[in-house]
Design an enzyme around this catalytic site. Structure first.
Site, PDB file in Angstrom:
ATOM      1  N   HIS A  50       9.389   8.099   3.712  1.00 17.44           N
ATOM      2  CA  HIS A  50       9.459   9.497   4.107  1.00 17.44           C
ATOM      3  C   HIS A  50       9.856  10.395   2.939  1.00 17.44           C
ATOM      4  CE1 HIS A  50       8.857   8.596   8.336  1.00 17.44           C
ATOM      5  NE2 HIS A  50       9.833   7.719   8.296  1.00 17.44           N
ATOM      6  N   ASP A  89       6.366  -6.510  -8.916  1.00 13.77           N
ATOM      7  CA  ASP A  89       6.035  -6.497 -10.332  1.00 13.77           C
ATOM      8  C   ASP A  89       6.772  -5.373 -11.061  1.00 13.77           C
ATOM      9  OD1 ASP A  89       4.391  -8.694 -10.113  1.00 13.77           O
ATOM     10  OD2 ASP A  89       2.519  -7.572 -10.128  1.00 13.77           O
ATOM     11  N   GLU A 154      12.843  -1.138  14.686  1.00 18.32           N
ATOM     12  CA  GLU A 154      12.910   0.284  15.035  1.00 18.32           C
ATOM     13  C   GLU A 154      11.937   0.668  16.144  1.00 18.32           C
ATOM     14  OE1 GLU A 154      12.107   2.661  11.568  1.00 18.32           O
ATOM     15  OE2 GLU A 154      10.830   1.128  10.674  1.00 18.32           O
ATOM     16  N   ASP A 180      13.781   6.043  14.986  1.00 23.67           N
ATOM     17  CA  ASP A 180      12.495   5.630  15.540  1.00 23.67           C
ATOM     18  C   ASP A 180      12.675   4.833  16.821  1.00 23.67           C
ATOM     19  OD1 ASP A 180      10.134   6.513  13.935  1.00 23.67           O
ATOM     20  OD2 ASP A 180      11.275   5.621  12.311  1.00 23.67           O
TER      21      ASP A 180
END
Length: 260
Positions: A50, A89, A154, A180
């Site tokens: 977000h 990575d 969530e 959520d």
């Protein structure tokens, strides 16, 4: 030259004698991340779900907080194996994957952080900061030991599957997202709704019974204390952008007063 990577969040939790307290870093700013890293908090969650964060800004923030006595976790926008490969990575060692609803999804995330034959992580360590460009000895064989994996519970579906999720081999812990979860349960914006609180505490009990570390998000101090008392191992109690927003509002209220 031989180098080593930092201890993981898994190791920090195992060594902790109390719950670990952290905050969100959502601004996308390496400077803000560094300020938060020196605050005395135990851990930071650098968010890309977000927040305005891409690979370059994540890299800069990891470099900015390195060397401070704080452990960074990073949340990708989605639990996608390609995104996870890029993050690993890049040098992300501690992942928090959003929106994991089933044991099958949990197993897929475990596979994404392991090299073949146990997983599906693509091999590019010679080109990557994660292995310090192959300066970490025997990185390919030991890479999984340098990574810890946390999954977000969530949704009502995830709560219903929490026993299977926490039992998935390779999952280091779960993190409950009450915002959520409340929306999924039909009470949008009511993280303190009794049914939401009951669902959170159910997940805390299930994780504890399985011997799996469990954390959550709780900005309201009373609710945070309740969940810490109920057994949360790690918790987020604020955010950089939230602190700046509320702090600047207080300045305006103090020196300007109410505006029409």
């Amino acid at each position: 030259m031989s180098l080593r990577v930092d201890p993981t969040f898994r190791e920090a939790l195992a060594a902790a004698r109390r719950p670990l307290i952290g905050m969100w870093v959502c601004s996308g700013s390496p400077l803000v991340a560094e300020i938060c890293a020196g605050s005395g908090l135990d851990w930071l969650l650098v968010d890309a779900e977000h927040s305005p964060n891409g690979l370059e800004s994540l890299l800069a923030q990891l470099q900015a907080v390195h060397g401070y006595p704080v452990t960074p976790l990073v949340r990708p926008p989605v639990g996608d194996p390609v995104v996870i490969k890029q993050y690993l990575d890049l040098g992300v060692q501690n992942l928090l994957i959003p929106m994991v609803d089933t044991a099958e999804q949990a197993a897929a995330m475990v596979s994404a952080v392991e090299y073949p034959p146990r997983g599906i992580r693509g091999v590019g360590s010679a080109l990557a900061r994660g292995s310090r460009w192959n300066r970490v000895p025997d990185y390919l064989r030991t890479a999984r030991e340098t990574v810890s994996l946390y999954l977000q519970i969530e949704s009502a579906e995830a709560v219903g599957n929490v026993e299977a999720i926490v039992s998935t081999p390779g999952v280091d812990g779960v993190f409950i997202g009450p915002s959520d979860l409340a929306a999924s349960m039909g009470v949008l914006g009511e993280q303190d709704h009794p049914e939401v609180v009951a669902a959170v505490e159910h997940c805390l009990r299930v994780a504890a019974a399985a011997g799996v570390k469990v954390g959550l998000n709780a900005f309201a101090p009373a609710l945070a204390q309740r969940y810490l008392t109920a057994g949360a191992d790690f918790i987020l109690v604020g955010a950089d952008v939230q602190l700046l927003a509320r702090g600047s509002e207080r300045l305006a209220a103090e020196f300007i007063g109410e505006t029409s």
